[in-house]
Design an enzyme around this catalytic site. Structure first.
Site, mmCIF file in Angstrom:
data_model
loop_
_atom_site.group_PDB
_atom_site.id
_atom_site.type_symbol
_atom_site.label_atom_id
_atom_site.label_comp_id
_atom_site.label_asym_id
_atom_site.label_seq_id
_atom_site.Cartn_x
_atom_site.Cartn_y
_atom_site.Cartn_z
ATOM 1 C CE LYS A 194 -1.662 2.971 2.076
ATOM 2 N NZ LYS A 194 -1.774 4.474 1.967
ATOM 3 C CD GLU A 269 12.948 -0.472 10.022
ATOM 4 O OE1 GLU A 269 13.447 0.829 10.354
ATOM 5 O OE2 GLU A 269 13.312 -1.474 10.154
ATOM 6 C CB CYS A 303 13.380 7.833 8.473
ATOM 7 S SG CYS A 303 14.196 6.675 7.552
ATOM 8 C CD GLU A 399 10.351 12.250 11.970
ATOM 9 O OE1 GLU A 399 9.090 11.858 12.211
ATOM 10 O OE2 GLU A 399 11.389 11.397 11.338
HETATM 11 P P1 NDP Z 1 2.638 8.028 7.714
HETATM 12 O O1 NDP Z 1 2.622 7.375 9.201
HETATM 13 O O2 NDP Z 1 1.677 9.191 7.984
HETATM 14 O O3 NDP Z 1 2.065 7.097 6.521
HETATM 15 C C1 NDP Z 1 2.774 5.840 6.325
HETATM 16 C C2 NDP Z 1 2.038 5.101 5.515
HETATM 17 O O4 NDP Z 1 1.042 4.656 6.231
HETATM 18 C C3 NDP Z 1 1.459 5.684 4.381
HETATM 19 O O5 NDP Z 1 1.363 4.738 3.146
HETATM 20 C C4 NDP Z 1 -0.009 6.087 4.785
HETATM 21 O O6 NDP Z 1 -1.288 6.381 3.801
HETATM 22 C C5 NDP Z 1 -0.377 4.982 5.492
HETATM 23 N N1 NDP Z 1 -1.444 5.080 6.754
HETATM 24 C C6 NDP Z 1 -1.606 6.329 7.226
HETATM 25 N N2 NDP Z 1 -2.490 6.006 8.310
HETATM 26 C C7 NDP Z 1 -2.637 4.602 8.310
HETATM 27 C C8 NDP Z 1 -3.317 3.456 9.202
HETATM 28 N N3 NDP Z 1 -4.249 4.240 10.250
HETATM 29 N N4 NDP Z 1 -3.366 2.544 8.942
HETATM 30 C C9 NDP Z 1 -2.313 1.877 8.007
HETATM 31 N N5 NDP Z 1 -1.740 2.719 7.343
HETATM 32 C C10 NDP Z 1 -1.868 3.889 7.464
HETATM 33 O O7 NDP Z 1 4.017 8.420 7.352
HETATM 34 P P2 NDP Z 1 4.309 9.573 6.176
HETATM 35 O O8 NDP Z 1 3.834 8.978 4.902
HETATM 36 O O9 NDP Z 1 4.155 10.878 6.501
HETATM 37 O O10 NDP Z 1 6.085 9.219 6.497
HETATM 38 C C11 NDP Z 1 6.732 10.079 7.105
HETATM 39 C C12 NDP Z 1 7.276 9.386 8.507
HETATM 40 O O11 NDP Z 1 7.887 8.123 7.992
HETATM 41 C C13 NDP Z 1 8.241 10.000 9.318
HETATM 42 O O12 NDP Z 1 7.761 10.062 10.642
HETATM 43 C C14 NDP Z 1 9.520 9.384 8.884
HETATM 44 O O13 NDP Z 1 10.494 9.543 9.833
HETATM 45 C C15 NDP Z 1 9.144 7.983 8.773
HETATM 46 N N6 NDP Z 1 9.998 7.233 7.869
HETATM 47 C C16 NDP Z 1 10.915 6.003 8.601
HETATM 48 C C17 NDP Z 1 11.852 5.478 7.805
HETATM 49 C C18 NDP Z 1 12.739 4.403 8.657
HETATM 50 O O14 NDP Z 1 12.999 3.539 7.873
HETATM 51 N N7 NDP Z 1 12.724 4.185 10.274
HETATM 52 C C19 NDP Z 1 12.140 5.693 6.415
HETATM 53 C C20 NDP Z 1 11.171 6.705 5.831
HETATM 54 C C21 NDP Z 1 10.210 7.450 6.596
HETATM 55 P P3 NDP Z 1 -1.202 7.785 3.344
HETATM 56 O O15 NDP Z 1 0.036 8.327 2.894
HETATM 57 O O16 NDP Z 1 -2.022 7.479 2.259
HETATM 58 O O17 NDP Z 1 -2.089 8.530 4.257
#
Ligand code: NDP
Length: 495
Positions: A194, A269, A303, A399
């Site tokens: 997804k 992650e 991240c 963050e």
């Molecule tokens: P989000 O947590 O908002 O979203 C991540 C994914 O989860 C997206 O596909 C999102 O869909 C989906 N999602 C949102 N709500 C739900 C839910 N309730 N249930 C299941 N899936 C859901 O993060 P961001 O996309 O804003 O990414 C940024 C964050 O990711 C930062 O905090 C960053 O640090 C972290 N990150 C961590 C990494 C690591 O390896 N540790 C690497 C890269 C990023 P949609 O976008 O369609 O809402």
């Protein structure tokens, strides 16, 4: 070097009626809900995508389940490796096309799309391909006493967990998905990904290439939608494992959902508020160059990037003198311009979030550079450096996931460790010093999944990556991923 024109195949791809990729082909949903895909360098909608409905979800998971028990189970380990290598070749062969799609949707500079979404993704695929023939159990000698001359032996098998739900964010939408796709496929699992609703397109093209490489229909599926689509996917009864990358609050909710759905395995992650420590003997020029390189790449939306920098008080003035001019030299502009290395933030929500942190910086801190939006359409902001006067300042604790580094001085090593570790996050950290002995003594005392010395944000497929504390559960890369994508089955034999 100049502004590149989109390839004809990219223009044609953007005009498609985008939906999902299920059972080895384009899958058009009956859903009439369309989500906009916005080019963050203009703020304009460049495409729309159909949100998955219940029927799409069922189709994606049931084809993944069928492939798990069928075509992919029948594919021998050596052949899996061959297919993943071919997949890597195809990613590279179509690299420019993929890089352009990704840049239009995410605002990532075209250089970065080429280097990470394409070249580095291929490196990861090839690394994982090498594991295909090396996933083994162990043999054991049980101590059960023999009553009538019988003997016992035992061995373990590594068996794939089943259908994986991969949920990925928008910052590296191809590369992070590839980490999950490769981990799943090489261990014999199948996967439904997804993507983030703000960057859903490039993976649809990647999935077509996977099929061309020989991944059987159903083994890799892309299901598009919002967070609620992700939620339904996680809770599907046929999902055996969730591999999630995203923010801490969503990750905690995902972990709880997975546990509640029958102890579905979950690796998380999550975000970080990563510290860099510049010790008294630091090479300031090298450290500032390193921080500029890694703290502002992809506009700070990484991240692992350093966001809080603790500098020994004796070197703080030198650091602050260098950082402003270094940030002024960064060329901001359209990410399709090859002269540009700093584009827009990826979406409106991220832009609004970063602007709110800029307001905070002006009200509470000393702004060294930036903290302003750029006066042009789209979601452009300036690379920003701030000096905080309070260790509990929001900019040292939360963050931003944007191009904002906050500096703070320290005097003693004890104080430094308190500052670094007094955080709910524990993803990455770095120590910058010419004294390796000092650095190596600090390493075990720093609470982070990765500690770099005289470098930051270098991910290599051979080196495990993941967070401690609220930054996550589980590790990707190395051999560590194998535990998370397989179950250990024990077999005992009496003879
Ligand atoms: P989000 O947590 O908002 O979203 C991540 C994914 O989860 C997206 O596909 C999102 O869909 C989906 N999602 C949102 N709500 C739900 C839910 N309730 N249930 C299941 N899936 C859901 O993060 P961001 O996309 O804003 O990414 C940024 C964050 O990711 C930062 O905090 C960053 O640090 C972290 N990150 C961590 C990494 C690591 O390896 N540790 C690497 C890269 C990023 P949609 O976008 O369609 O809402």
């Amino acid at each position: 070097m100049g502004y590149i024109t989109l390839l004809p195949q990219v223009q044609a791809f953007l005009r498609r009626d985008h939906a999902h990729f299920i059972a080895g082909q384009y899958h058009c949903s009956a859903s009439t809900t369309r989500l906009p895909v916005v080019d963050p360098s203009t703020g304009e909608t460049v495409a729309t995508i159909r949100e998955a409905d219940e029927a799409d979800l069922q189709a994606a998971v049931s084809t993944a389940k069928a492939a798990f028990h069928g075509a992919w189970a029948d594919t021998l380990p050596y052949q899996r490796g061959v297919i993943l290598n071919r997949f890597a070749d195809l990613l590279e062969a179509h690299g420019e096309e993929l890089a352009q799609i990704e840049t239009v949707c995410s605002g990532k500079s075209i250089h970065l799309s080429r280097a990470f979404e394409v070249a580095q993704s291929a490196v990861f695929l090839r690394y994982y391909a090498g594991w295909a023939t090396k996933i083994n159990g162990e043999t054991m000698s049980p101590s059960i006493p023999s009553v009538a001359g019988e003997r016992y032996t035992a061995f373990t098998r590594r068996e794939p967990v089943g259908v994986v739900a991969g949920i990925v964010p928008w910052n590296f939408s191809v590369m992070i998905a590839i980490w999950k796709i490769a981990s799943a496929l090489v261990t014999g699992c199948t996967i439904v990904i997804k993507p983030s609703e703000s960057t859903p397109l490039s993976l649809l093209r990647v999935a077509e290439l996977a099929i061309e490489a020989g991944v059987p229909a159903g083994a890799l599926n892309i299901l598009n939608g919002t967070g609620s689509t992700g939620q339904k996917l996680i809770q599907h009864r046929d999902i055996a494992k969730v591999s999630f990358t995203g923010s801490v609050p969503t990750g905690i909710a995902v972990g709880q959902m997975a546990m509640g759905a029958g102890l579905t395995r979950a690796t998380l992650e999550l975000g970080g508020k990563n510290a860099a420590a510049l010790l008294a003997d630091v090479d300031v020029e090298q450290a500032v160059a390193g921080l500029v390189h890694t703290g502002y790449v992809h506009q700070g939306q990484v991240c692992a990037a350093p966001e809080r920098v603790y500098v020994h008080r004796s070197r703080l003035d030198e650091v602050l003198e260098l950082i402003g001019p270094a940030l002024s030299a960064i060329k901001i502009g359209n990410p399709l311009d090859e002269a540009v290395h700093f584009g827009p933030l990826a979406n409106r929500a991220q832009y609004d979030k970063v602007l709110a942190y800029f307001d905070h910086a002006h009200a509470h801190n000393r702004v060294i550079h930036g903290a302003k939006a750029v006066d042009r359409p789209g979601y452009f902001v300036e690379p920003t450096a701030v000096l905080a006067d309070n260790p509990d300042d929001r900019l040292l604790r939360e963050e931003t996931f944007g191009p904002v580094i906050t500096f703070y001085p320290f005097d003693t090593e004890e104080e430094l460790l308190d500052l670094i570790n007094d955080s709910p996050y524990g993803l990455t950290a770095s120590v910058w010093t010419n004294n390796l002995s000092k650095a190596l003594r600090l390493v075990p005392l720093i609470e982070a999944g990765t500690v770099w010395i005289n470098m930051h944000t270098f991910l290599d497929p051979a080196v495990p990556f993941g967070g401690i504390k609220s930054s996550g559960v589980g590790r990707e890369f190395g051999s560590a991923f194998i535990d998370d994508y397989t179950e250990l089955k024990s077999v005992m034999i009496r003879y």
